[in-house]
Design a protein around this motif. Structure first.
Motif, PDB file in Angstrom:
ATOM      1  N   ASN A 134       0.727  -1.008  -0.069  1.00 46.00           N
ATOM      2  CA  ASN A 134       0.153   0.020   0.062  1.00 46.00           C
ATOM      3  C   ASN A 134       0.834   1.432   0.082  1.00 46.00           C
ATOM      4  O   ASN A 134       0.285   2.365  -0.027  1.00 46.00           O
ATOM      5  N   LEU A 135       2.116   0.998   0.167  1.00 45.45           N
ATOM      6  CA  LEU A 135       2.879   2.165   0.170  1.00 45.45           C
ATOM      7  C   LEU A 135       3.825   2.517  -1.128  1.00 45.45           C
ATOM      8  O   LEU A 135       4.024   1.513  -1.730  1.00 45.45           O
ATOM      9  N   GLN A 163      10.661   2.298   0.342  1.00 46.94           N
ATOM     10  CA  GLN A 163       9.117   2.479   0.597  1.00 46.94           C
ATOM     11  C   GLN A 163       8.992   3.810   1.132  1.00 46.94           C
ATOM     12  O   GLN A 163       9.536   4.080   2.224  1.00 46.94           O
ATOM     13  N   LYS A 167       1.154   6.329   0.746  1.00 49.09           N
ATOM     14  CA  LYS A 167       0.635   5.464  -0.285  1.00 49.09           C
ATOM     15  C   LYS A 167       0.753   6.138  -1.635  1.00 49.09           C
ATOM     16  O   LYS A 167       0.357   5.859  -2.687  1.00 49.09           O
TER      17      LYS A 167
END
Length: 206
Positions: A134-135, A163, A167
């Motif tokens: 989700n990132l 990361q 998001k």
């Protein structure tokens, strides 16, 4: 005529001496190999990410090579590498070939990761903690387009993965810049750094 032969002889000796000097002064080198068969296979099969290099090591019978992956989570460095590969004292005077890092199925919570080098390959292992899909994320090389000479005892960042903490979008960063790496570590949720160091046999014995 004798003077001409003497001049030619001197020139030949000079060329030979120059060649010998270049041969003995050669350093270990590493360069990106994005067009390697390994990279092509990963891309074709959508297996994950691959950092691929061409590695040249003279005096391999007197050298020890260390390659490892550091992990930083929310600015904190893990005490131990995610994975590492150490080898050396080769039976060959010169070792050369492919060296790199592969991360298989990074979309999983526990992707597989492994390192390889000329004549040495480790088994794939699961990461204790994987990536958050989700990132926003990005990965890249820490080298330019030219071959890099590697000095003994010098730690080099070959590439990395990161990361962001959100998001949404991710800021472009440079894995060849220490300032950029420090900023990534400070602001990103997750940073992986692929590093390498070559040591002299005598240094290890002390």
């Amino acid at each position: 005529m004798r003077k001409v032969y003497t001049l030619i002889f001197i020139m030949v000796i000079a060329v030979i001496s120059s060649s010998c000097e270049q041969a003995t002064s050669k350093q270990a080198t590493i360069a990106k190999a994005e067009d390697s068969k390994y990279a092509a296979t990963f891309e074709e099969l959508s297996m994950g990410m691959l950092w691929s290099f061409e590695f040249y090591l003279p005096d391999a019978d007197k050298r020890w090579v260390n390659v490892w992956v550091e992990r930083y989570r929310d600015g904190e460095k893990d005490p131990d590498p995610v994975t590492q590969l150490s080898y050396g004292m080769s039976p060959n005077e010169v070792d050369e070939g492919n060296l790199g890092l592969a991360i298989i199925s990074p979309e999983l919570k526990q992707p597989s990761i492994f390192l390889y080098a000329p004549g040495v390959t480790q088994s794939a292992k699961r990461m204790e903690e994987g990536f958050n899909e989700n990132l926003a994320s990005a990965w890249g090389y820490g080298l330019g387009d030219e071959k890099l000479e590697l000095g003994l005892g010098e730690t080099v960042t070959l590439g990395g993965y990161r990361q962001a903490s959100t998001k949404d979008s991710i800021k472009v960063q440079d894995f060849s810049s220490e300032a950029s790496i420090e900023e990534m570590i400070d602001k990103d949720h997750l940073v992986l750094l692929l590093k390498m160091k070559i040591e002299e046999k005598t240094d290890l014995e002390e």
